[in-house]
Scaffold this motif. Sequence first.
Motif, PDB file in Angstrom:
ATOM      1  N   UNK A 126      59.096  -1.412   4.745  1.00  0.00           N
ATOM      2  CA  UNK A 126      58.337  -0.930   3.584  1.00  0.00           C
ATOM      3  C   UNK A 126      59.243  -0.643   2.381  1.00  0.00           C
ATOM      4  N   UNK A 127      60.394  -0.035   2.609  1.00  0.00           N
ATOM      5  CA  UNK A 127      61.251   0.298   1.475  1.00  0.00           C
ATOM      6  C   UNK A 127      61.899  -0.955   0.887  1.00  0.00           C
ATOM      7  N   UNK A 128      62.325  -1.885   1.736  1.00  0.00           N
ATOM      8  CA  UNK A 128      62.937  -3.092   1.178  1.00  0.00           C
ATOM      9  C   UNK A 128      61.882  -3.998   0.542  1.00  0.00           C
ATOM     10  N   UNK A 129      60.698  -4.055   1.131  1.00  0.00           N
ATOM     11  CA  UNK A 129      59.609  -4.814   0.521  1.00  0.00           C
ATOM     12  C   UNK A 129      59.288  -4.251  -0.867  1.00  0.00           C
ATOM     13  N   UNK A 130      59.358  -2.929  -0.997  1.00  0.00           N
ATOM     14  CA  UNK A 130      59.136  -2.285  -2.284  1.00  0.00           C
ATOM     15  C   UNK A 130      60.158  -2.784  -3.319  1.00  0.00           C
ATOM     16  N   UNK A 131      61.421  -2.888  -2.938  1.00  0.00           N
ATOM     17  CA  UNK A 131      62.421  -3.395  -3.885  1.00  0.00           C
ATOM     18  C   UNK A 131      62.189  -4.877  -4.162  1.00  0.00           C
ATOM     19  N   UNK A 132      61.763  -5.616  -3.143  1.00  0.00           N
ATOM     20  CA  UNK A 132      61.509  -7.049  -3.311  1.00  0.00           C
ATOM     21  C   UNK A 132      60.374  -7.292  -4.307  1.00  0.00           C
ATOM     22  N   UNK A 133      59.340  -6.482  -4.215  1.00  0.00           N
ATOM     23  CA  UNK A 133      58.177  -6.678  -5.068  1.00  0.00           C
ATOM     24  C   UNK A 133      58.327  -6.069  -6.459  1.00  0.00           C
ATOM     25  N   UNK A 134      59.074  -4.985  -6.588  1.00  0.00           N
ATOM     26  CA  UNK A 134      59.061  -4.238  -7.843  1.00  0.00           C
ATOM     27  C   UNK A 134      60.396  -4.178  -8.575  1.00  0.00           C
ATOM     28  N   UNK A 135      61.504  -4.471  -7.938  1.00  0.00           N
ATOM     29  CA  UNK A 135      62.810  -4.286  -8.594  1.00  0.00           C
ATOM     30  C   UNK A 135      63.429  -5.578  -9.107  1.00  0.00           C
ATOM     31  N   UNK A 136      62.729  -6.684  -9.002  1.00  0.00           N
ATOM     32  CA  UNK A 136      63.282  -7.958  -9.461  1.00  0.00           C
ATOM     33  C   UNK A 136      62.756  -8.373 -10.830  1.00  0.00           C
ATOM     34  N   UNK A 137      61.788  -7.628 -11.366  1.00  0.00           N
ATOM     35  CA  UNK A 137      61.165  -7.978 -12.639  1.00  0.00           C
ATOM     36  C   UNK A 137      61.051  -6.742 -13.536  1.00  0.00           C
ATOM     37  N   UNK A 138      61.043  -6.991 -14.839  1.00  0.00           N
ATOM     38  CA  UNK A 138      60.806  -5.907 -15.786  1.00  0.00           C
ATOM     39  C   UNK A 138      59.340  -5.484 -15.683  1.00  0.00           C
ATOM     40  N   UNK A 139      58.983  -4.451 -16.409  1.00  0.00           N
ATOM     41  CA  UNK A 139      57.605  -3.963 -16.373  1.00  0.00           C
ATOM     42  C   UNK A 139      56.601  -5.016 -16.823  1.00  0.00           C
ATOM     43  N   UNK A 140      57.021  -5.899 -17.731  1.00  0.00           N
ATOM     44  CA  UNK A 140      56.104  -6.937 -18.205  1.00  0.00           C
ATOM     45  C   UNK A 140      56.214  -8.235 -17.417  1.00  0.00           C
ATOM     46  N   UNK A 141      56.878  -8.185 -16.248  1.00  0.00           N
ATOM     47  CA  UNK A 141      56.899  -9.327 -15.339  1.00  0.00           C
ATOM     48  C   UNK A 141      58.000 -10.339 -15.558  1.00  0.00           C
ATOM     49  N   UNK A 142      58.907 -10.081 -16.470  1.00  0.00           N
ATOM     50  CA  UNK A 142      60.007 -11.006 -16.736  1.00  0.00           C
ATOM     51  C   UNK A 142      61.091 -10.797 -15.667  1.00  0.00           C
ATOM     52  N   UNK A 143      61.528 -11.888 -15.008  1.00  0.00           N
ATOM     53  CA  UNK A 143      62.597 -11.739 -14.009  1.00  0.00           C
ATOM     54  C   UNK A 143      63.848 -11.123 -14.635  1.00  0.00           C
ATOM     55  N   UNK A 144      64.433 -10.163 -13.943  1.00  0.00           N
ATOM     56  CA  UNK A 144      65.662  -9.540 -14.415  1.00  0.00           C
ATOM     57  C   UNK A 144      66.822 -10.509 -14.238  1.00  0.00           C
ATOM     58  N   UNK A 145      67.671 -10.604 -15.232  1.00  0.00           N
ATOM     59  CA  UNK A 145      68.810 -11.538 -15.166  1.00  0.00           C
ATOM     60  C   UNK A 145      69.782 -11.162 -14.062  1.00  0.00           C
ATOM     61  N   UNK A 146      70.041  -9.904 -13.950  1.00  0.00           N
ATOM     62  CA  UNK A 146      70.929  -9.458 -12.892  1.00  0.00           C
ATOM     63  C   UNK A 146      70.341  -8.190 -12.300  1.00  0.00           C
ATOM     64  N   UNK A 147      70.657  -7.964 -11.103  1.00  0.00           N
ATOM     65  CA  UNK A 147      70.143  -6.774 -10.443  1.00  0.00           C
ATOM     66  C   UNK A 147      70.784  -6.637  -9.080  1.00  0.00           C
ATOM     67  N   UNK A 148      70.699  -5.464  -8.572  1.00  0.00           N
ATOM     68  CA  UNK A 148      71.267  -5.166  -7.269  1.00  0.00           C
ATOM     69  C   UNK A 148      70.187  -4.583  -6.388  1.00  0.00           C
ATOM     70  N   UNK A 149      70.107  -5.083  -5.188  1.00  0.00           N
ATOM     71  CA  UNK A 149      69.222  -4.514  -4.175  1.00  0.00           C
ATOM     72  C   UNK A 149      69.994  -4.546  -2.876  1.00  0.00           C
ATOM     73  N   UNK A 150      69.881  -3.514  -2.091  1.00  0.00           N
ATOM     74  CA  UNK A 150      70.617  -3.520  -0.845  1.00  0.00           C
ATOM     75  C   UNK A 150      70.189  -2.427   0.108  1.00  0.00           C
TER      76      UNK A 150
END
Length: 190
Positions: free
Chosen positions: A65-89
Motif C-alpha cells: 500500500x505505501x509503495x503503491x501510493x508513491x507509484x501512483x502519486x509521487x511520479x507526477x505533479x499535481x496537474x499530471x505532468x511527469x516529474x523529470x526527476x524524482x526519488x522513490x524507495x
Amino acid sequence: MTETQDERDLYTREPMMPKDTLALYYADGSVCSPRDMAGLCYKHLGWEKGQHVEVVQSLGQILHHTFLNTHEWARHSLDGVPLRSGTRGVNLRQYDSMVTLQVFDSGPGLVRRILNQEDTQGISWNEEIDACLSCFKEGVSSAVDVTRTGSGLPDVVKELSKWSSAMQIHTGRVHIHQNPSAPEGRGTVL
C-alpha cells in the motif's frame, strides 16, 4: 552504424541491483501484490518461509500500500505532468526484535496532493496537519477517479495497530509520530 552484441545485451539484461535491493515491480511495470511483497520481505530479512507468518503478511500489506501510493502519486505533479526527476524507495531493516520499514519519495507530498494546492505557504500549521492526517481516514482520496476508494493508507494503519507499531510521517513542514494502537486521542505527537 551497427550495434555490437554487447550494446544489444545492454537492453535485454536483467538490471544489476545490489544484493539487498527489493524488486518491487513486475516485468509489466505494475507494483507487486501484497503476497509477493511479503515474499520479498522474507527474502530481504533473511527469514525462513513459515517464520513470523503474521508479521510478514502485515509487512507485505504495508509495503504494497505505501509503495503503491508513491507509484501512483509521487511520479507526477499535481496537474499530471511527469516529474523529470524524482526519488522513490524503500528501506527495510531488522534491529534485534524490531523491524523498520521506511518508504520515501520526492513527489508533491500528501498535503499538497490532498489539498490540490501547489503552494502551501498560505495554509496554517493546523490546516497542514489536518490535511496530512485526513489521508489516513477511510474513503479520503485525491483521486479524480470515483471508483478509487481511498483505503490504502487506512489499511496501513489497521495493519500497524495489530502489532502495537508506530509510524512517522514527514511531509512539508509536518512531522507526525502516530501510534495507531494508542487510545483515541492519545496516539499522535506533532
